[in-house]
Design an enzyme around this catalytic site. Structure first.
Site, PDB file in Angstrom:
ATOM      1  N   HIS A  12       0.986 -10.047  15.519  1.00 36.15           N
ATOM      2  CA  HIS A  12       0.653  -8.693  15.201  1.00 36.15           C
ATOM      3  C   HIS A  12       0.319  -8.165  16.590  1.00 36.15           C
ATOM      4  O   HIS A  12      -0.645  -8.628  17.219  1.00 36.15           O
ATOM      5  CB  HIS A  12       0.053  -8.273  14.162  1.00 36.15           C
ATOM      6  CG  HIS A  12       0.367  -8.439  12.905  1.00 36.15           C
ATOM      7  ND1 HIS A  12       0.221  -8.998  11.548  1.00 36.15           N
ATOM      8  CD2 HIS A  12       1.256  -7.302  12.292  1.00 36.15           C
ATOM      9  CE1 HIS A  12       0.947  -8.499  10.466  1.00 36.15           C
ATOM     10  NE2 HIS A  12       1.641  -7.367  11.079  1.00 36.15           N
ATOM     11  N   ARG A  40       0.740  -1.197  -0.174  1.00 36.07           N
ATOM     12  CA  ARG A  40      -0.208   0.111   0.090  1.00 36.07           C
ATOM     13  C   ARG A  40       0.769   1.370   0.031  1.00 36.07           C
ATOM     14  O   ARG A  40       0.616   2.467  -0.544  1.00 36.07           O
ATOM     15  CB  ARG A  40      -0.755   0.106   1.215  1.00 36.07           C
ATOM     16  CG  ARG A  40      -1.783   1.021   1.534  1.00 36.07           C
ATOM     17  CD  ARG A  40      -2.495   0.804   2.701  1.00 36.07           C
ATOM     18  NE  ARG A  40      -1.766   0.847   4.038  1.00 36.07           N
ATOM     19  CZ  ARG A  40      -1.064   1.856   4.546  1.00 36.07           C
ATOM     20  NH1 ARG A  40      -1.129   3.030   4.337  1.00 36.07           N
ATOM     21  NH2 ARG A  40      -0.377   1.394   5.813  1.00 36.07           N
ATOM     22  N   CYS A  92       5.426  -7.560   6.653  1.00 34.57           N
ATOM     23  CA  CYS A  92       5.303  -8.564   7.685  1.00 34.57           C
ATOM     24  C   CYS A  92       4.637  -9.935   7.090  1.00 34.57           C
ATOM     25  O   CYS A  92       5.594 -11.082   7.585  1.00 34.57           O
ATOM     26  CB  CYS A  92       4.229  -8.123   8.810  1.00 34.57           C
ATOM     27  SG  CYS A  92       4.666  -6.964   9.854  1.00 34.57           S
TER      28      CYS A  92
HETATM   29  N1  PCA Z   1       4.148  -3.794  10.574  1.00 40.57           N
HETATM   30  C1  PCA Z   1       4.148  -3.828   8.928  1.00 40.57           C
HETATM   31  C2  PCA Z   1       5.512  -4.107   8.476  1.00 40.57           C
HETATM   32  C3  PCA Z   1       6.414  -3.664   9.541  1.00 40.57           C
HETATM   33  C4  PCA Z   1       5.406  -3.850  10.840  1.00 40.57           C
HETATM   34  O1  PCA Z   1       5.746  -3.702  12.116  1.00 40.57           O
HETATM   35  C5  PCA Z   1       3.224  -4.902   8.437  1.00 40.57           C
HETATM   36  O2  PCA Z   1       2.408  -5.377   8.989  1.00 40.57           O
HETATM   37  O3  PCA Z   1       3.443  -5.503   7.302  1.00 40.57           O
END
Ligand code: PCA
Length: 199
Positions: A164, A87, A140
């Site tokens: 996450h 994005r 990620c």
């Molecule tokens: N979140 C991003 C990339 C680095 C991070 O901490 C993601 O969810 O892709």
């Protein structure tokens, strides 16, 4: 050894709570040494950083972490998908659009962390947690996919997956969580992963 990773800041963020929380972890969990790696928010490079470490030593378990601002709970990811669709540009300016991560790789790879156990253990400790069925299509997910793909060939018994965290208190889209809450959650998840790996 259990390997924990978190990310550097991205998207104009001043810090990234994923690695900030990893830094708060103790040096040992259940007697097992904890190793902490900070990853660049760069497609391919983040997983390379991990794979270089795995080439030296295969850990007992691998827990990667990242920030998903906008979420309300701590979310172990169930599956990585073979799709990159950025994005925003990553920290090196790459912006893949609708591209397979590994041309001939499977469409999806499941986390081998005990994700359901992790959610119930976090909830039992009073931390809001739920399963997530999509790690997105950014760095990620790319890292999660590539590292799972590596480990399934080299050491398929090693629990490996991704968590996450939402934005913590004080950050844009912030929740009531503190970095200490995330660290406590990671420690709980590590215990569950080590129990799966080592009994
Ligand atoms: N979140 C991003 C990339 C680095 C991070 O901490 C993601 O969810 O892709």
């Amino acid at each position: 050894m259990i390997l924990f990773t978190g990310f550097e800041p991205f998207d104009n963020g001043k810090s990234n709570p994923s690695f900030e929380a990893v830094k708060l972890l103790p040096d040992r969990i259940n007697g097992v040494q904890v190793e902490k790696l900070e990853l660049p928010v760069v497609f391919g490079e983040a997983s390379e950083t991990i794979i270089k470490r795995l080439e030296v030593e295969i850990p007992d378990a691998i827990i990667m972490t990242g920030l998903a601002a906008g979420r309300e709970a701590i979310t172990p990811e169930v599956v990585a998908i073979n799709l990159a669709d950025a994005r925003i540009p990553d920290n090196a300016g790459n912006e893949p659009k609708w591209a397979r991560i590994i041309q001939d790789g499977p469409d999806g790879l499941f986390s081998t962390l005990p994700v359901k156990q992790m959610v119930s253990d976090m909830e039992a400790a009073g931390l809001k947690a739920s399963l997530s069925y999509s790690a997105g299509t950014y760095v990620c997910n790319d890292t999660f996919y590539r590292v799972c793909n590596y480990i399934r060939a080299k050491a398929p018994k090693v629990p490996c997956g991704f968590i996450h965290v939402p934005a913590p208190k004080g950050m844009d889209k912030g929740t009531e969580f503190t970095l200490e809450d995330f660290a406590k959650a990671f420690e709980i998840c590590a215990s569950a992963a080590l129990k799966k790996a080592l009994g």
